[in-house]
Design an enzyme around this catalytic site. Sequence first.
Site, PDB file in Angstrom:
ATOM      1  N   HIS A 123       0.824  -1.216   0.000  1.00  0.00           N
ATOM      2  CA  HIS A 123       0.000   0.000   0.000  1.00  0.00           C
ATOM      3  C   HIS A 123       0.851   1.257   0.000  1.00  0.00           C
ATOM      4  O   HIS A 123       0.362   2.341   0.295  1.00  0.00           O
ATOM      5  CB  HIS A 123      -0.944   0.008   1.208  1.00  0.00           C
ATOM      6  CG  HIS A 123      -1.702  -1.272   1.384  1.00  0.00           C
ATOM      7  ND1 HIS A 123      -1.290  -2.259   2.250  1.00  0.00           N
ATOM      8  CD2 HIS A 123      -2.810  -1.736   0.768  1.00  0.00           C
ATOM      9  CE1 HIS A 123      -2.125  -3.285   2.187  1.00  0.00           C
ATOM     10  NE2 HIS A 123      -3.054  -3.006   1.286  1.00  0.00           N
TER      11      HIS A 123
HETATM   12  S1  FES Z   1       1.614  -0.437   3.386  1.00  0.00           S
HETATM   13 FE1  FES Z   1       0.062  -1.880   3.805  1.00  0.00          FE
HETATM   14  S2  FES Z   1       1.175  -3.611   4.428  1.00  0.00           S
HETATM   15 FE2  FES Z   1       2.701  -2.149   4.034  1.00  0.00          FE
END
Ligand code: FES
Length: 189
Positions: free
Chosen positions: A154
């Site tokens: 993410h």
């Molecule tokens: S940013 Fe979501 S698991 Fe690393």
Amino acid sequence: MSDRAGSPSQAELAAGGEAPTRRDFLTLTTAAFGLLGAGIVAWPMIDSMNPSADVLALSTVDVDLSPVQVGQRITATWRGKPIFIDRRTRQEVAEARAADHSPTLIDPATDASRVKRQPWLVVIGICTHLGCVPLGQKPGDPRGPYGGYFCPCHGSIYDTAGRVRHGPAPKNLYLPPYEFRSDTKLRIG
Ligand code: FES
């Protein structure tokens, strides 16, 4: 009624006055054997909850740091977790220190509070958002604008002290328990 203290009367005997005593004895005996049996049955289960020798052996991991070059990152495994070990360059240490009091730190911490022996950074390589393994350990991996780690899941970004600089991760990379046994011997756990 008893005719003397402790002696059952004829009527009590006729009514089975001794029966409760015998029944109590049988009940107690049965309960005692029952508890013993439960203990025998439960012991293997309780015993199995103790860590086995191989698990105890994995509770600490020794890492030889002597082959690690300046600027090189290696990954050890401790209790099934990746442990990122980074022999940081002077520039990487300087950049980490320069950001010690930056207002943009999401989880403020100084570089010195996260490192036991310079220039070594030792962190658990698991993103504090949802648990992905960030990139940055291998040459050519994306490391993000702060030169640390980039989480491909993410987009969280960590700096060269393993501090989160861009979310959604809420916390810095966690530090494992570790100690330096010498200049080149690291014990994790
Ligand atoms: S940013 Fe979501 S698991 Fe690393």
